[in-house]
Design a protein around this motif. Structure first.
Motif, short mmCIF file in Angstrom:
data_model
loop_
_atom_site.label_atom_id
_atom_site.label_comp_id
_atom_site.label_asym_id
_atom_site.label_seq_id
_atom_site.Cartn_x
_atom_site.Cartn_y
_atom_site.Cartn_z
N PRO A 1 0.83 -1.20 0.00
CA PRO A 1 0.00 0.00 0.00
C PRO A 1 0.87 1.26 0.00
CG PRO A 1 -0.70 -1.55 1.70
CD PRO A 1 0.61 -2.03 1.19
N GLN A 2 0.36 2.31 -0.61
CA GLN A 2 1.06 3.58 -0.65
C GLN A 2 0.19 4.66 -0.03
OE1 GLN A 2 3.14 4.59 -4.27
NE2 GLN A 2 2.89 2.51 -5.07
N TYR A 3 0.85 5.59 0.66
CA TYR A 3 0.11 6.66 1.31
C TYR A 3 0.86 7.96 1.15
CZ TYR A 3 -2.06 9.53 4.89
OH TYR A 3 -2.68 10.56 5.56
N THR A 4 0.15 9.00 0.72
CA THR A 4 0.70 10.36 0.62
C THR A 4 -0.32 11.31 1.24
OG1 THR A 4 1.81 9.80 -1.45
CG2 THR A 4 1.59 12.14 -0.92
N TRP B 1 11.34 15.32 -2.52
CA TRP B 1 10.46 14.76 -1.51
C TRP B 1 11.17 13.60 -0.83
CZ3 TRP B 1 4.79 14.31 -3.76
CH2 TRP B 1 4.38 15.58 -4.20
N LEU B 2 10.53 13.07 0.21
CA LEU B 2 11.05 11.90 0.91
C LEU B 2 10.07 10.74 0.78
CD1 LEU B 2 12.28 13.54 4.25
CD2 LEU B 2 13.53 13.23 2.11
N GLN B 3 10.63 9.56 0.71
CA GLN B 3 9.79 8.36 0.68
C GLN B 3 10.32 7.37 1.70
OE1 GLN B 3 9.24 5.50 -2.90
NE2 GLN B 3 7.56 6.99 -3.06
N LEU B 4 9.42 6.88 2.57
CA LEU B 4 9.78 5.96 3.64
C LEU B 4 9.07 4.63 3.43
CD1 LEU B 4 9.33 8.46 6.62
CD2 LEU B 4 11.44 7.91 5.42
N ILE B 5 9.84 3.57 3.46
CA ILE B 5 9.27 2.22 3.36
C ILE B 5 9.13 1.69 4.78
CG2 ILE B 5 9.49 -0.06 2.32
CD1 ILE B 5 9.36 2.31 0.34
N ASP C 1 10.86 -1.80 10.97
CA ASP C 1 12.01 -1.21 10.31
C ASP C 1 11.51 -0.09 9.40
OD1 ASP C 1 14.63 -0.75 9.61
OD2 ASP C 1 14.70 -2.28 8.07
N VAL C 2 12.41 0.83 9.09
CA VAL C 2 12.11 1.91 8.15
C VAL C 2 13.32 2.11 7.25
CG1 VAL C 2 11.52 4.35 7.85
CG2 VAL C 2 10.62 3.08 9.81
N GLN C 3 13.10 2.20 5.97
CA GLN C 3 14.14 2.54 5.02
C GLN C 3 13.66 3.73 4.20
OE1 GLN C 3 17.24 1.19 4.97
NE2 GLN C 3 16.56 0.00 6.76
N GLY C 4 14.49 4.74 4.08
CA GLY C 4 14.06 5.94 3.39
C GLY C 4 14.99 6.33 2.26
N THR D 1 4.41 2.10 1.79
CA THR D 1 5.25 3.14 1.20
C THR D 1 4.64 4.50 1.53
OG1 THR D 1 5.96 1.70 -0.61
CG2 THR D 1 6.20 4.07 -0.94
N LEU D 2 5.34 5.26 2.35
CA LEU D 2 4.87 6.57 2.79
C LEU D 2 5.66 7.65 2.07
CD1 LEU D 2 3.43 8.59 4.69
CD2 LEU D 2 5.20 8.08 6.39
N THR D 3 4.99 8.47 1.29
CA THR D 3 5.63 9.59 0.60
C THR D 3 5.35 10.88 1.34
OG1 THR D 3 5.39 8.47 -1.54
CG2 THR D 3 5.79 10.84 -1.58
N VAL D 4 6.41 11.63 1.64
CA VAL D 4 6.30 12.88 2.37
C VAL D 4 6.48 14.04 1.40
CG1 VAL D 4 7.19 14.28 4.26
CG2 VAL D 4 7.24 11.77 4.42
#
Length: 278
Positions: free
Chosen positions: A18-21, A124-128, A75-78, A137-140
């Motif tokens: 899933p992706q979220y922005t 922008w930043l993207q965090l998995i 865990d988080v990978q960005g 997948t979180l897009t900031v």
């Protein structure tokens, strides 16, 4: 694909992550702070908050805080990504991972200055986010951030030169018969004086002089007083009000340690700041 958090919950069983922005019209960096801490944060809707913070004498940090009760981090990978309207291939190869993580908070230190530089360039930043039962997948977004970044940097420039932990207690050590602080100690006293002047909560500065036991009690007391007086004179010269200073001479009482090997530790002046909370 941009979805609402509700949509994210409903698609959690789908094979693709899933992706979220956050909503673009609500995406903005908020700046807060004072001389002790600067903070730049963005609300990520029901998902959480992403914040950058800086304190005196500490590296700038980035922190992801999760708000959704059912989402727990493993865990988080960005990495840095281009804005939604830019070609994907232009994204710089900047990746980062947390130095600390628990179920609700991930803190980043390494690569954060580089990340800040990329934000200034409009990326922008993207965090998995690795969760127990799914990956998100979180897009900031980073929209119209120039003014916020400039304000954040101005706050950083105005931070105190020392942290409270560094300023609250400082010891000067002396060679035999030496009364004057060393050049390094005098330089620190100048920085400490600047801190004392700016931290309005500091109401008193205790300056305690001590000596070894190599002389008479009277001579040692005089020497300890002269050393403490010299420290006080430096602080006054650097702008500290003498009304805040309290000087005490202890001579060879209260040694830091016994024996010839510890005599140099007994020849000391201890400076302590007393801070009252409003």
């Amino acid at each position: 694909m941009i979805t609402s958090l509700l949509g994210l919950w409903l698609t959690s069983a789908v094979a693709t992550a899933p992706q979220y922005t956050p909503a673009m019209d609500q995406s903005q960096w908020r700046i807060s702070g004072d001389q002790f801490q600067c903070r730049m944060e963005q609300d990520l809707g029901a998902m959480g908050t992403l914040a950058f913070s800086k304190e005196p004498a500490r590296a700038i940090e980035m922190q992801l805080t999760m708000h959704a009760a059912h989402l727990e981090l493993q865990d988080v990978q960005g990495h840095v990504v281009t804005a939604g309207w830019q070609p994907e291939q232009l994204a710089p190869a900047v990746q980062f991972s947390p130095t600390f993580i628990n179920a609700k908070v991930a803190r980043f230190i390494e690569q954060v200055p580089v990340v800040m530089q990329q934000l200034q360039q409009g990326y922008w930043l993207q965090l998995i986010l690795d969760m127990p039962d799914q990956e998100i997948t979180l897009t900031v977004p980073n929209i119209k951030s120039s003014a916020a970044l400039a304000e954040f940097q101005s706050c950083i420039d105005a931070l105190l030169p020392l942290s409270w932990a560094q300023a609250r207690e400082f010891q000067l050590f002396y060679p035999v018969n030496q009364r004057q602080p060393s050049a390094d100690d005098a330089a620190f006293l100048k920085t400490l004086a600047l801190y004392i002047q700016q931290d309005k909560a500091v109401k008193k500065v205790l300056i305690d002089g001590y000596t070894d036991d190599m002389g008479t009690s009277i001579a040692n007391r005089v020497m300890s007083e002269e050393r403490a007086d010299e420290v006080a004179s430096h602080l006054i010269e650097f702008g500290v009000s003498k009304n805040k200073l309290e000087i005490r001479a202890h001579g060879n009482r209260y040694p830091a340690g016994a024996g010839n090997k510890t005599q140099s530790h007994n020849r000391r002046v201890l400076v302590r700041l007393i801070r009252t909370q409003s």
